[in-house]
Design an enzyme around this catalytic site. Structure first.
Site, PDB file in Angstrom:
ATOM      1  N   SER A 137       0.828  -1.204   0.000  1.00 32.81           N
ATOM      2  CA  SER A 137       0.000   0.000   0.000  1.00 32.81           C
ATOM      3  C   SER A 137       0.862   1.254   0.000  1.00 32.81           C
ATOM      4  O   SER A 137       1.954   1.275   0.593  1.00 32.81           O
ATOM      5  CB  SER A 137      -0.870  -0.006   1.265  1.00 32.81           C
ATOM      6  OG  SER A 137      -1.487   1.241   1.426  1.00 32.81           O
ATOM      7  N   TYR A 161      -1.308  -0.961  10.682  1.00 25.47           N
ATOM      8  CA  TYR A 161      -1.624  -1.539   9.363  1.00 25.47           C
ATOM      9  C   TYR A 161      -0.468  -1.310   8.396  1.00 25.47           C
ATOM     10  O   TYR A 161       0.047  -2.243   7.778  1.00 25.47           O
ATOM     11  CB  TYR A 161      -2.927  -0.928   8.817  1.00 25.47           C
ATOM     12  CG  TYR A 161      -3.152  -1.218   7.348  1.00 25.47           C
ATOM     13  CD1 TYR A 161      -3.397  -2.517   6.911  1.00 25.47           C
ATOM     14  CD2 TYR A 161      -3.102  -0.206   6.385  1.00 25.47           C
ATOM     15  CE1 TYR A 161      -3.591  -2.796   5.559  1.00 25.47           C
ATOM     16  CE2 TYR A 161      -3.289  -0.471   5.041  1.00 25.47           C
ATOM     17  CZ  TYR A 161      -3.534  -1.765   4.625  1.00 25.47           C
ATOM     18  OH  TYR A 161      -3.710  -2.039   3.297  1.00 25.47           O
ATOM     19  N   LYS A 165       2.493  -3.937   6.483  1.00 28.30           N
ATOM     20  CA  LYS A 165       2.776  -4.009   5.030  1.00 28.30           C
ATOM     21  C   LYS A 165       4.266  -3.770   4.776  1.00 28.30           C
ATOM     22  O   LYS A 165       4.892  -4.483   3.982  1.00 28.30           O
ATOM     23  CB  LYS A 165       1.949  -2.959   4.280  1.00 28.30           C
ATOM     24  CG  LYS A 165       0.457  -3.243   4.267  1.00 28.30           C
ATOM     25  CD  LYS A 165       0.133  -4.389   3.344  1.00 28.30           C
ATOM     26  CE  LYS A 165      -1.325  -4.761   3.378  1.00 28.30           C
ATOM     27  NZ  LYS A 165      -1.629  -6.010   2.680  1.00 28.30           N
ATOM     28  N   PHE A 231     -13.593  15.547   5.431  1.00 25.92           N
ATOM     29  CA  PHE A 231     -12.667  15.726   6.553  1.00 25.92           C
ATOM     30  C   PHE A 231     -11.692  16.875   6.305  1.00 25.92           C
ATOM     31  O   PHE A 231     -10.546  16.658   5.905  1.00 25.92           O
ATOM     32  CB  PHE A 231     -11.896  14.419   6.806  1.00 25.92           C
ATOM     33  CG  PHE A 231     -12.766  13.233   7.127  1.00 25.92           C
ATOM     34  CD1 PHE A 231     -13.949  13.368   7.874  1.00 25.92           C
ATOM     35  CD2 PHE A 231     -12.414  11.952   6.693  1.00 25.92           C
ATOM     36  CE1 PHE A 231     -14.745  12.268   8.166  1.00 25.92           C
ATOM     37  CE2 PHE A 231     -13.199  10.846   6.995  1.00 25.92           C
ATOM     38  CZ  PHE A 231     -14.368  11.002   7.723  1.00 25.92           C
TER      39      PHE A 231
END
Ligand code: NAD
Ligand code: UD1
Length: 353
Positions: A137, A161, A165, A231
């Site tokens: 990612s 996360y 990776k 956001f």
């Protein structure tokens, strides 16, 4: 005929890759625990294959199980070997992908994403399967790096996360240096995969309230949610909203076929690791995206501004040169295609699969 194991093949990205693999006459074996997907995606894939003349020549198998279960993985590989057509490539997508969940349950993320990957590598070693495509990612790049991001940008993930990776990439690099084993690894660093198969039969089906922008917009469009929270409106961009590199899911799937062709190509790559961005190189702001979505699909998306989301960055987009040079791959679909196909999927499947 090449036989490809796709871990996580029932999920959003996996199902689109499997579809393309079948169309291109690869034999496909899916392993998925269905922890974040729905068996109906698999049923639809079998249906699609049975009805579609073009993909009758390839085979499709599904095994429900967990990548952390070595005995289960051995059974999958053994059955293929015994059938006379061994698994010779793995596309490894199975994993957990929510940034916020990874902060709440880091142990689970390390266990599934890192330990799970080690189990796959172990069984591949046992069965002498050497070609491995990994789902990485763009989230692993440092927050300090300016876009466009190329593959040499600093790696410095800020959440568990992303760390899982980046760690898997390190493991793959170490394995690739073992000259007794001759692994061929390619790590594909996805930017923002969105959209759906143009048939409207396959698409993104998040469980619960979507975290990501595209499925959220679709659910506001179909009145399943009232309004989209944007956001932040004070980011240092033209319109004050964040810029991302959205890539059509079918372009992303194409990128995996290109990666397989690269791994199985003529050039001898014994003992190699390469990381390649899969992005378009085009940045689109949240407001631009909403506007295009409204225009293409002739509807209104209610929005309001809220504060910035923790961990967000103003501008993220890829330098996609490497994918072009090494894989001979470039994205073909634009934001309009992504908006149209995502909405087509939403209209045809208001409650998902
Ligand atoms: P997804 O959740 O839809 O698919 C992942 C699949 O893996 C699911 O079907 C899930 O049931 C399965 N799975 C999870 N844990 C498992 C386990 N222990 N054993 C077997 N199966 C298991 O996610 P996705 O969007 O299709 O993402 C696929 C991969 O791509 C993931 O590794 C993700 O981290 C990576 N990725 C996704 C994005 C994105 O924006 N979607 C971006 C970058 C990287
Ligand atoms: C997020 C993850 C990233 C992961 C990627 C794909 C974070 C910080 N990053 O990336 O690790 O690889 O998803 O799964 O979670 N937005 C809104 N309103 C919403 C949702 C999103 O304004 O309801 C904005 C976000 O601020 C962002 C953009 O839309 O600027 C895209 O968001 P999203 O789809 O979540 O992707 P990323 O944040 O790029």
């Amino acid at each position: 005929m090449k036989k490809i194991l796709v871990t996580g093949g029932a999920g959003y990205i996996g199902i689109h890759i499997c579809l393309l693999l079948l169309e291109q006459e690869f034999d496909v074996v899916i392993v998925d625990s269905l922890t974040n997907s729905n068996e109906n995606s698999i049923k639809r894939l079998f249906d699609y294959k049975n009805k579609n003349f073009d993909i009758k020549n390839s085979t499709l198998q599904f095994y429900k199980g967990d990548i952390r279960d070595l005995e289960f993985l051995r059974k999958v590989f053994l059955e293929s070997r015994n059938s006379g057509n061994s698994i010779d490539n793995v596309i490894h997508l199975a994993g957990l992908k929510s940034v916020s969940q990874s902060i709440d349950f880091p142990g689970k993320y390390w266990e599934v994403n890192v330990y799970g990957t080690l189990q796959i590598l172990k069984v591949m070693e046992e069965f002498e399967c050497k070609n491995f495509v990994f789902s990485s990612s763009a989230t692993i790049y440092s927050q300090m790096q300016e876009s466009p991001l190329n593959e040499n940008a600093q790696i410095s993930p800020i959440n568990p996360y992303g760390k899982t990776k980046a760690t898997v990439e390190e493991i793959l690099k170490d394995f690739s240096k073992n000259k007794k084993q001759f692994w061929n690894f390619i790590s594909l660093r996805y930017f923002n995969p969105v959209g759906a198969h143009p048939s409207g039969m396959f698409g993104e089906d998040p469980i619960g309230i979507p975290n990501n922008l595209f499925p959220y917009i679709c659910q506001v469009g179909s009145a399943r949610r009232d309004t989209l929270s944007i956001f932040g409106n004070n980011w240092p961009t033209n319109d004050g909203t964040c810029i991302r590199d959205y890539i059509h899911i079918m372009d992303l799937a194409d990128g995996h076929i290109a990666a397989l062709n690269f791994l199985n190509g003529e050039i001898d790559k014994v003992g190699s690791f390469i990381a390649v961005n899969l992005g378009t190189g085009v940045g689109t702001s949240v407001l631009e995206l909403v506007e295009i979505f409204e225009k293409v699909n002739k509807l209104k998306i209610n929005t309001h501004f809220t504060s910035r989301r923790l961990g967000d960055k103003a501008v993220v987009y890829a330098n996609p040169e490497m994918a072009h040079k090494v894989l001979n791959w470039t994205s073909k679909r634009n934001i309009e295609d992504m908006c149209r196909d995502a909405w087509n999927w939403q209209l045809k499947n208001p409650s998902g699969y």
